[in-house]
Design an enzyme around this catalytic site. Sequence first.
Site, PDB file in Angstrom:
ATOM      1  N   GLU A   1       0.883  -1.178   0.000  1.00  0.00           N
ATOM      2  CA  GLU A   1       0.000   0.000   0.000  1.00  0.00           C
ATOM      3  C   GLU A   1       0.911   1.214   0.000  1.00  0.00           C
ATOM      4  OE1 GLU A   1      -1.492   3.208   0.713  1.00  0.00           O
ATOM      5  OE2 GLU A   1      -1.684   2.563   2.804  1.00  0.00           O
TER       6      GLU A   1
ATOM      7  N   CYS B   1      -2.720   8.014   4.413  1.00  0.00           N
ATOM      8  CA  CYS B   1      -2.695   7.765   2.974  1.00  0.00           C
ATOM      9  C   CYS B   1      -4.049   8.046   2.346  1.00  0.00           C
ATOM     10  CB  CYS B   1      -2.248   6.342   2.687  1.00  0.00           C
ATOM     11  SG  CYS B   1      -3.096   5.094   3.664  1.00  0.00           S
TER      12      CYS B   1
END
Length: 514
Positions: free
Chosen positions: A286, A320
């Site tokens: 990720e 994020c």
Amino acid sequence: MVVEFKNEPGYDFSVQENVDMFKKALKDVEKELGQDIPLVINGEKIFKDDKIKSINPADTSQVIANASKATKQDVEDAFKAANEAYKSWKTWSANDRAELMLRVSAIIRRRKAEIAAIMVYEAGKPWDEAVGDAAEGIDFIEYYARSMMDLAQGKPVLDREGEHNKYFYKSIGTGVTIPPWNFPFAIMAGTTLAPVVAGNTVLLKPAEDTPYIAYKLMEILEEAGLPKGVVNFVPGDPKEIGDYLVDHKDTHFVTFTGSRATGTRIYERSAVVQEGQNFLKRVIAEMGGKDAIVVDENIDTDMAAEAIVTSAFGFSGQKCSACSRAIVHKDVYDEVLEKSIKLTKELTLGNTVDNTYMGPVINKKQFDKIKNYIEIGKEEGKLEQGGGTDDSKGYFVEPTIISGLKSKDRIMQEEIFGPVVGFVKVNDFDEAIEVANDTDYGLTGAVITNNREHWIKAVNEFDVGNLYLNRGCTSAVVGYHPFGGFKMSGTDAKTGSPDYLLHFLEQKVVSEMF
């Protein structure tokens, strides 16, 4: 009997009793700060002279911990321990492994305030964010334990006369977990213990900024009775041991959360088959985002402004999933911008020990990077709010709004990972979706609209892994919002999903003739 999965609650800090309890937890944790923490290899605590210093980003004079720094030889020893432990750990039944993980989560639950308090100091997390991080760690462990119990049943396949067939799952071996500093407990615990409950063994290299909270997990695993060598703790300099961990012939998988540059490096290096390696490595990555909230015409501008501000500035934009682009229809642009500025002015910034809404950014490197992007933003657009920075004691950046931007501006294209949001004006919804997709990333997004056709268009065309309607673009909940993104946001290995453990399992078929 295992009870039905339920998300772990946080603390309601409008209740004075909870405030008093957490203040005590902060004081108790503060007394323990500054200690040396060891490597943990095969259950042995190894203290090294060479250390990684963890500091409080809100007060850089305060040392949180001194983490022993692993060498390549330490990593080699950890692989040997993990490989040996795997021989027996893989033979545990899925239910036995899952039940041990539920014991781990129960211990974390009892120590939730302590764990959250550590993150207030070590990561500069606000109270609510820190407690949420600890609770999410519990959620991941509980969810994956139940997932493994389900997967242990295998899946039905067809039989035929004289032939009985079975389709089931088995573990794959030793792997490496490289978690981030921004969710230093939840993501760290989830990405470490998901492969473990699936029957694998792990080398855990914690983020350099947050090794202390990761070591607390090691303490909890020991208390819960996890066999030695199943999880080995190897903090270290990524320049010294990062490639070695990824390249190692015994690394079956790498779980990584962090920057695009590091993630793509890991992906590339993992494709190389090393001498003595007889399998293909798996990468679960990720790598961030450039997340947008699209605001349509004829909407509730108060809701839109709140969604933008909370998504952009929660935990100082260090998620994020944080909103770094506000793409607003021309008819409501001025009103949404004005209301966003007003809300931003109400936010408190300071040492999160004092329960401020925003705290510091994590380190000097990030501080300088964000400061530079603010200067770029001033050149590309108009500074509407914030822009101030102060690193005299900690790494503080004011929540910053920049307006009048274009889609190709650097502020709208490059991941900043700080409290900076850019506003761009669009003529219609079609243009809004074009701008939203005009990025290398595809992690999260949100759409504020009352037009069902526009929402359906966004569902089909807004190219992100997690899309939300009439709310912000952060705060995915385990079990409800499996999390992961498209394009350069990573491999879309949805954490907190029914499929996540499959990344750490092999499928096997056995056919028996009668």
